[in-house]
Motif scaffolding. Structure first.
Motif, PDB file in Angstrom:
ATOM      1  N   ASN A  11     -23.127  24.763  -1.512  1.00 57.64           N
ATOM      2  CA  ASN A  11     -23.685  24.440  -0.193  1.00 57.64           C
ATOM      3  C   ASN A  11     -23.490  25.584   0.783  1.00 57.64           C
ATOM      4  N   GLY A  69     -29.055  15.836  -3.146  1.00 54.96           N
ATOM      5  CA  GLY A  69     -28.306  15.105  -2.115  1.00 54.96           C
ATOM      6  C   GLY A  69     -27.146  14.332  -2.704  1.00 54.96           C
ATOM      7  N   LEU A  70     -26.653  14.799  -3.851  1.00 58.84           N
ATOM      8  CA  LEU A  70     -25.502  14.115  -4.453  1.00 58.84           C
ATOM      9  C   LEU A  70     -24.236  14.969  -4.386  1.00 58.84           C
ATOM     10  N   GLY A 114     -32.955  19.953  -3.496  1.00 55.33           N
ATOM     11  CA  GLY A 114     -31.640  19.302  -3.534  1.00 55.33           C
ATOM     12  C   GLY A 114     -31.714  17.865  -4.048  1.00 55.33           C
ATOM     13  N   LEU A 137     -23.857  13.022   6.121  1.00 58.52           N
ATOM     14  CA  LEU A 137     -23.328  13.795   4.996  1.00 58.52           C
ATOM     15  C   LEU A 137     -22.481  12.888   4.105  1.00 58.52           C
ATOM     16  N   LYS A 146     -32.901  19.883   1.579  1.00 61.15           N
ATOM     17  CA  LYS A 146     -33.438  20.964   0.735  1.00 61.15           C
ATOM     18  C   LYS A 146     -34.528  20.430  -0.186  1.00 61.15           C
ATOM     19  N   PHE A 162     -15.562  22.952   6.352  1.00 53.87           N
ATOM     20  CA  PHE A 162     -15.118  21.740   5.651  1.00 53.87           C
ATOM     21  C   PHE A 162     -13.600  21.828   5.558  1.00 53.87           C
TER      22      PHE A 162
HETATM   23  N1  LIG Z   1     -22.213  24.283   4.303  1.00 51.19           N
HETATM   24  C1  LIG Z   1     -23.311  23.675   4.760  1.00 51.19           C
HETATM   25  N2  LIG Z   1     -24.053  24.220   5.759  1.00 51.19           N
HETATM   26  C2  LIG Z   1     -25.153  23.612   6.236  1.00 51.19           C
HETATM   27  N3  LIG Z   1     -25.638  22.433   5.772  1.00 51.19           N
HETATM   28  C3  LIG Z   1     -24.952  21.833   4.784  1.00 51.19           C
HETATM   29  C4  LIG Z   1     -23.759  22.409   4.229  1.00 51.19           C
HETATM   30  N4  LIG Z   1     -23.309  21.572   3.279  1.00 51.19           N
HETATM   31  C5  LIG Z   1     -24.168  20.538   3.231  1.00 51.19           C
HETATM   32  N5  LIG Z   1     -25.164  20.685   4.129  1.00 51.19           N
HETATM   33  C6  LIG Z   1     -26.256  19.744   4.401  1.00 51.19           C
HETATM   34  O1  LIG Z   1     -25.954  18.525   3.741  1.00 51.19           O
HETATM   35  C7  LIG Z   1     -27.015  18.146   2.873  1.00 51.19           C
HETATM   36  C8  LIG Z   1     -26.450  17.393   1.698  1.00 51.19           C
HETATM   37  O2  LIG Z   1     -25.654  18.228   0.889  1.00 51.19           O
HETATM   38  P1  LIG Z   1     -25.453  17.872  -0.632  1.00 51.19           P
HETATM   39  O3  LIG Z   1     -24.599  18.930  -1.258  1.00 51.19           O
HETATM   40  O4  LIG Z   1     -24.972  16.469  -0.714  1.00 51.19           O
HETATM   41  O5  LIG Z   1     -26.906  17.899  -1.223  1.00 51.19           O
HETATM   42  P2  LIG Z   1     -27.850  19.173  -1.415  1.00 51.19           P
HETATM   43  O6  LIG Z   1     -27.039  20.441  -1.296  1.00 51.19           O
HETATM   44  O7  LIG Z   1     -29.003  19.017  -0.497  1.00 51.19           O
HETATM   45  O8  LIG Z   1     -28.347  18.968  -2.891  1.00 51.19           O
HETATM   46  P3  LIG Z   1     -27.516  19.298  -4.233  1.00 51.19           P
HETATM   47  O9  LIG Z   1     -26.096  19.497  -3.856  1.00 51.19           O
HETATM   48  O10 LIG Z   1     -27.737  18.136  -5.074  1.00 51.19           O
HETATM   49  O11 LIG Z   1     -28.124  20.545  -4.757  1.00 51.19           O
HETATM   50  C9  LIG Z   1     -27.689  19.452   2.521  1.00 51.19           C
HETATM   51  O12 LIG Z   1     -29.024  19.248   2.137  1.00 51.19           O
HETATM   52  C10 LIG Z   1     -27.576  20.226   3.833  1.00 51.19           C
HETATM   53  O13 LIG Z   1     -28.577  19.829   4.734  1.00 51.19           O
END
Ligand SMILES: Nc1ncnc2c1ncn2[C@@H]1O[C@H](COP(=O)(O)OP(=O)(O)OP(=O)(O)O)[C@@H](O)[C@H]1O
Ligand SMILES: [Mg+2]
Length: 356
Positions: free
Chosen positions: A261, A315-316, A313, A302, A310, A344
């Motif tokens: 991420n 979203g898991l 993505g 989140l 994305k 984080f």
């Molecule tokens: N470090 C970060 N900076 C900015 N946005 C973030 C960050 N981490 C998470 N996000 C936001 O949180 C959303 C969910 O994150 P998550 O890891 O659950 O799913 P994802 O990254 O979209 O998909 P996947 O991890 O399955 O590839 C992301 O799509 C993004 O919008």
């Protein structure tokens, strides 16, 4: 001149004391007859956002919504007539400034002077209602998760079989399309595996082992080396000899998801900073990126399964992170500013071990 206190003075003093207790009680107290407001204490005037002058003589039913006025009126009349009524009701009232608030109201018949009246105590239950709604949402999510896990489990098995046959086919009848088919299939199987990890982590009965987080973080970073041309990584790892006890694979996956991420949040050049230190019995890990950041209204989403911004993505990722941290008795807090970056902050209880 000497003043002698009479019995009437004592009574007056005592009355004044009781009046003050009522007036400055922290409970929102109102005294009313059938419908007419006779008295409001200070807390109640603040709570109802009105002045005593405006409230005196007003109709208590004005607080209630059209739909419930009749029921409240019946209730008030019956209480005035001495009927045994449930002491507590829950409703939504509208205050003088137009704001609505969920309240619990306790009603008691009292004597006000020589007049029969009702004492109503209003308690704001907004927070409790929010907590109840949140629990309901969590329940819904849990059952959605269970259904999803059931489906994922059923679908994953035949897909894994298909993958095996594709491999055999590739050996006997090589074809350019087969590679694409296999990689697409791998994506599907990966998504299902992630879903299973998230919704039913117990499916993976993993041993509890000591985990040296600093060592694991170091090793995981190697996986992202190709991005470190644009992205600088700074490590501030203290207390590296500390370990936690837990399921190692779940942690590897969680940190992998957090790195991924962070890297995906950085467009072009940027920096990721990782801190590790111990305070008391708690291990702190902070991961900061100089990425795009997360808008305030999205932060609360989140960790919700399938929430993603994305196109590719699932979203898991963060759902897995939250599940792992919480299952290990830890907490995760997120701090983010759009266009500045995101931090984080993980806190985990430690069984720490110092090697001499
Ligand atoms: N470090 C970060 N900076 C900015 N946005 C973030 C960050 N981490 C998470 N996000 C936001 O949180 C959303 C969910 O994150 P998550 O890891 O659950 O799913 P994802 O990254 O979209 O998909 P996947 O991890 O399955 O590839 C992301 O799509 C993004 O919008
Ligand atoms: Mg992710």
């Amino acid at each position: 001149m000497e003043k002698t206190f009479s019995k009437t003075d004592a009574v007056t003093n005592q009355q004044e004391m009781y009046r003050q207790i009522l007036e400055y009680s922290i409970e929102n107290i109102m005294i009313h007859t059938n419908c007419e407001v006779l008295y409001l204490n200070e807390a109640c005037t603040h709570f109802l956002r009105c002045t005593k002058e405006r409230a005196h003589g007003s109709c208590v039913l004005d607080l209630f919504e059209e739909g419930t006025k009749k029921t409240v009126q019946n209730r008030v009349e019956q209480t005035m007539n001495g009927a045994e009524m449930p002491r507590k009701i829950e409703d939504i009232i509208t205050r003088s400034d137009g704001t609505k608030v969920a309240v619990e109201i306790y009603c008691n018949p009292v004597m006000y002077g020589n007049q029969k009246a009702i004492q109503s105590v209003f308690r704001d239950i907004t927070l409790r209602k929010e907590a109840e709604r949140w629990m309901k949402d969590q329940d819904k999510l849990a059952s959605v998760g269970q259904i999803a896990a059931g489906i994922a489990h059923e679908v994953k098995n035949p897909l894994t079989a298909v993958k095996g046959f594709l491999q055999l086919l590739e050996e006997s009848h090589p074809h350019a399309y087969l590679t694409t088919m296999k990689s697409e299939l791998n994506i599907a199987i990966n998504t299902l595996t992630n879903l299973l990890h998230v919704s039913k982590p117990d499916l993976y009965e993993e041993e509890i082992v000591p985990i040296y987080l600093c060592k694991e973080v170091d090793a995981l970073l190697l996986l992202f080396q190709d991005r470190f041309y644009d992205i600088k990584v700074e490590l501030f790892l203290k207390d590296t000899e500390i370990y936690i006890l837990g399921k190692r694979n779940l942690f590897l996956k969680a940190f992998f998801n957090l790195f991924k991420n962070a890297i995906e949040a950085i467009e072009g050049n940027g920096k990721i900073t990782i801190e590790h230190f111990i305070l008391g019995d708690t291990v702190h890990i902070k991961m900061h990126d100089t990425g795009v950041g997360i808008p305030k209204d999205k932060i609360k989403l989140l960790g919700t399964p399938f929430y993603t911004s994305k196109t590719q993505g699932t979203g898991l990722g963060l759902t897995q992170v939250f599940t792992t941290i919480i299952d290990h008795g830890g907490t995760l807090t997120i701090n983010s500013h759009v266009d500045c970056g995101t931090t984080f902050h993980i806190q985990l209880p430690t069984k720490h071990h110092r090697s001499h």
